[in-house]
Design a protein around this motif. Structure first.
Motif, PDB file in Angstrom:
ATOM      1  N   ILE A   7      29.737  20.004 -35.305  1.00  0.00           N
ATOM      2  CA  ILE A   7      28.729  20.242 -34.270  1.00  0.00           C
ATOM      3  C   ILE A   7      28.673  19.066 -33.303  1.00  0.00           C
ATOM      4  O   ILE A   7      28.611  19.237 -32.079  1.00  0.00           O
ATOM      5  CB  ILE A   7      27.353  20.476 -34.931  1.00  0.00           C
ATOM      6  N   THR A   8      28.672  17.836 -33.849  1.00  0.00           N
ATOM      7  CA  THR A   8      28.640  16.647 -32.997  1.00  0.00           C
ATOM      8  C   THR A   8      29.853  16.599 -32.074  1.00  0.00           C
ATOM      9  O   THR A   8      29.736  16.287 -30.883  1.00  0.00           O
ATOM     10  CB  THR A   8      28.588  15.385 -33.870  1.00  0.00           C
ATOM     11  N   ALA A   9      31.025  16.911 -32.664  1.00  0.00           N
ATOM     12  CA  ALA A   9      32.255  16.907 -31.859  1.00  0.00           C
ATOM     13  C   ALA A   9      32.199  17.969 -30.771  1.00  0.00           C
ATOM     14  O   ALA A   9      32.613  17.728 -29.626  1.00  0.00           O
ATOM     15  CB  ALA A   9      33.463  17.115 -32.758  1.00  0.00           C
ATOM     16  N   LEU A  10      31.654  19.122 -31.093  1.00  0.00           N
ATOM     17  CA  LEU A  10      31.566  20.191 -30.098  1.00  0.00           C
ATOM     18  C   LEU A  10      30.574  19.840 -28.999  1.00  0.00           C
ATOM     19  O   LEU A  10      30.780  20.164 -27.832  1.00  0.00           O
ATOM     20  CB  LEU A  10      31.163  21.498 -30.777  1.00  0.00           C
ATOM     21  N   LYS A  11      29.459  19.168 -29.375  1.00  0.00           N
ATOM     22  CA  LYS A  11      28.498  18.747 -28.364  1.00  0.00           C
ATOM     23  C   LYS A  11      29.137  17.765 -27.392  1.00  0.00           C
ATOM     24  O   LYS A  11      28.921  17.843 -26.177  1.00  0.00           O
ATOM     25  CB  LYS A  11      27.281  18.121 -29.029  1.00  0.00           C
ATOM     26  N   GLN A  66      28.003  18.256 -44.201  1.00  0.00           N
ATOM     27  CA  GLN A  66      28.474  17.088 -43.457  1.00  0.00           C
ATOM     28  C   GLN A  66      29.643  17.445 -42.556  1.00  0.00           C
ATOM     29  O   GLN A  66      29.737  16.992 -41.419  1.00  0.00           O
ATOM     30  CB  GLN A  66      28.865  15.979 -44.426  1.00  0.00           C
ATOM     31  N   ILE A  67      30.525  18.277 -43.073  1.00  0.00           N
ATOM     32  CA  ILE A  67      31.666  18.713 -42.258  1.00  0.00           C
ATOM     33  C   ILE A  67      31.185  19.519 -41.053  1.00  0.00           C
ATOM     34  O   ILE A  67      31.653  19.338 -39.922  1.00  0.00           O
ATOM     35  CB  ILE A  67      32.646  19.539 -43.120  1.00  0.00           C
ATOM     36  N   LEU A  68      30.216  20.419 -41.315  1.00  0.00           N
ATOM     37  CA  LEU A  68      29.682  21.222 -40.213  1.00  0.00           C
ATOM     38  C   LEU A  68      28.950  20.355 -39.188  1.00  0.00           C
ATOM     39  O   LEU A  68      29.075  20.576 -37.980  1.00  0.00           O
ATOM     40  CB  LEU A  68      28.748  22.294 -40.768  1.00  0.00           C
ATOM     41  N   ASP A  69      28.166  19.348 -39.676  1.00  0.00           N
ATOM     42  CA  ASP A  69      27.477  18.444 -38.752  1.00  0.00           C
ATOM     43  C   ASP A  69      28.478  17.680 -37.891  1.00  0.00           C
ATOM     44  O   ASP A  69      28.256  17.476 -36.683  1.00  0.00           O
ATOM     45  CB  ASP A  69      26.610  17.455 -39.533  1.00  0.00           C
ATOM     46  N   ALA A  70      29.574  17.229 -38.501  1.00  0.00           N
ATOM     47  CA  ALA A  70      30.593  16.513 -37.744  1.00  0.00           C
ATOM     48  C   ALA A  70      31.220  17.422 -36.683  1.00  0.00           C
ATOM     49  O   ALA A  70      31.469  16.999 -35.552  1.00  0.00           O
ATOM     50  CB  ALA A  70      31.667  15.973 -38.682  1.00  0.00           C
TER      51      ALA A  70
END
Length: 549
Positions: free
Chosen positions: A72-76, A66-70
């Motif tokens: 990734i979303t922030a980086l996108k 979940q931390i990594l997904d967050a």
């Protein structure tokens, strides 16, 4: 004991499989022996411990995921934001962006729903700032009175007027009676009052009036404001203007364009009082009065009038045949536009056009436009002789011709073009039809006559002794599916590849520089397209539109 394959340090306490010794002994004995119970219980306890440990590790991994997904979303989002910095719109200066916004119709107040602020205010902070700090974006207002939505849209109108600040306004008002009868005069009065408060800023105003009693109550205060507006450059009123109003409007020092539904004799007589009128449009309608065209003679000597538009709304009945004497207008009138509007279905649609052309003499006219908004004009009724006499009488040099929706025969078009040796810009447009037979039907003869060398092949029955319109540099055609575009391609090619050494000087033609071609109902022939595209590569400014476009 087995080592777990995950990245965490964990050791399985028990691994019980069908090949294990415990399972083998149970299978061999067939009956569960009490001596085996401690081993089974031990294996079960160890397996539960392993399961618990794995579940803890999985929960930890899910939290990590979940931390990594967050991230990734922030980086996108960050990548998209950074990429947006490279958008071409970022390079557009605010002045040009504001000019683009002026075409967004932000002042169009709908009649059937609540007005909402335009999307340009919510795209970005920069766009919103540009939109709100440039009042010229908000200075075009279009609205309908006597519509239910105005009860809600009055604040929107006031907001738009406020955003336009002190810029000159262009206002279009539709005075219509609301069929529901719910909207009372109190709301209508507020709308009119809000506009009249800014009448000193009116530059262009158009009033569409339907003649209802309710609309009449609004027309008087609006007309009074129009008469007192000293910055007016253009006025359009779709009703008969009283002579007193017309006379006062013409005294406006900046009035440039005037469009009215009809002119009375007194109204036409007041035209000379205008010191700045450049363009006049009015309708010749109703029962024909010979004095109507005679009154055009008052424009003779009017030094400012450059453009005249006549709306021939209700043509004469066939029974009326008196011939008016030719008029001579020596003012520097350079543009004449005539529009044929559908009237009495029993009338000859060309009758009033014939009479109008027969009585005019315009030595300074250079641009001629004739358009028909009626599809029932019979073919073969074009007044060839009257137009020939008009050009001979006027001795004018037409450089631009536009014909739209007219049902001309090939010979009529050839005869008309033969009177215009100075023509440089030609626009021909047919009505769009969905059947097999077009309205105008431009065919081989009419187009072949434009050929620079093979013009004589156009019509054996019509004497074409030299290329038509030898100075033509711009050609625009809008035609239907029966048109032969291969002939057109050959004609355009002949006007581009000019072998002047082989052609007598008396019949040399100018190079065609611009060509616009629109074909309705089907795709353009591939051979003709290739030929035209080849000419484009050679420098021809070409625009093609067909069913594939």
């Amino acid at each position: 004991m087995h080592r777990c394959c995950c990245t965490y340090s964990c050791t399985e306490k028990a691994t019980l499989t069908p090949e294990s010794e415990l399972f083998q002994r149970v299978r061999e004995d067939g009956v569960l022996d009490d001596s085996l119970l401690p081993g089974i219980v031990s294996h079960l306890s160890d397996a539960q411990d392993d399961l618990r440990e794995y579940e803890e590790q999985a929960a930890h991994l899910r939290a990590r995921l979940q931390i990594l997904d967050a991230k990734i979303t922030a980086l996108k989002r960050n990548v998209d934001l950074t990429r947006s910095l490279l958008s071409p719109t970022r390079r557009i200066p605010n002045e040009i962006l504001a000019r683009i916004f002026e075409f967004c119709d932000v002042g169009l107040i709908p009649a059937d729903r609540r007005y909402r602020d335009p999307a340009i205010l919510s795209v970005s902070t920069r766009w919103r700032t540009v939109a709100l700090t440039n009042p010229s974006i908000w200075n075009c207002i279009t609205l309908e009175v006597f519509q239910m939505a105005y009860r809600q849209n009055l604040p929107a109108l006031e907001r738009i007027l406020e955003r336009s600040k002190s810029t000159l306004l262009s206002v279009t008002i539709f005075l219509k009676q609301d069929g529901s009868g719910i909207v009372g005069p109190r709301y209508t009065t507020k709308v009119i009052e809000a506009l009249i408060q800014h009448s000193s800023r009116w530059s262009h105003i158009a009033i569409q009036y339907n003649g209802s009693t309710e609309a009449s109550s609004c027309l008087h205060p609006l007309a009074t404001a129009v008469l007192d507006a000293r910055n007016l450059k253009e006025v359009a009123i779709s009703s008969l203007v009283p002579p007193s109003w017309f006379s006062k409007m013409l005294t406006s020092p900046k009035l440039d364009t005037l469009s009215v539904a009809a002119l009375s004799q007194e109204g036409i007589a007041n035209i000379k009082s205008s010191a700045s009128l450049r363009k006049l449009r009015f309708s010749i309608c109703g029962a024909y009065n010979p004095a109507t065209l005679k009154n055009l003679e008052v424009m003779d000597g009017l030094g400012t009038l450059k453009e005249l538009e006549l709306d021939l709304r209700y043509p004469m009945l066939k029974g009326q045949s008196d011939n008016p004497a030719p008029l001579s207008i020596t003012s520097p009138l350079t543009t004449l536009s005539v529009e044929l509007t559908k009237g009495d279905p029993e009338a000859d649609q060309y009758n009033l056009l014939t009479r109008t052309i027969s009585c005019l003499t315009l030595p300074s006219v250079q641009k001629l436009s004739i358009c028909a908004n009626v599809r029932t004009i019979p073919k073969g009724f074009w007044p060839i002789q009257q137009f020939h006499d008009f050009f001979q009488r006027s001795e004018c040099s037409i450089t631009s011709l536009k014909l739209c929706g007219l049902n001309l025969t090939d010979q009529a078009l050839i005869a008309l073009l033969s009177c215009m040796p100075a023509l440089t810009d030609l626009c021909l447009a047919e009505w769009k039809t969905y059947g097999a037979v077009p309205t105008i039907g431009l065919t081989t003869e009419a187009i072949q006559a434009l050929h620079s060398t093979d013009y004589a092949l156009s019509s054996p029955s019509f004497n074409v002794s030299q290329p038509l319109v030898p100075k033509l540099s711009r050609l625009r055609l809008t035609v239907n599916q029966t048109f032969d575009e291969e002939i057109l391609a050959n004609v355009v090619d002949s006007r581009r590849n000019l072998w002047t050494d082989e052609v007598e000087a008396s019949v040399r033609v100018a190079e065609l520089k611009s060509m616009g071609f629109k074909l309705s109902g089907r795709k353009i022939n591939e051979e003709a397209r290739k030929k035209l595209m080849g000419l484009q590569q050679g420098g021809l400014r070409l625009t093609i539109q067909d069913e594939r476009s």
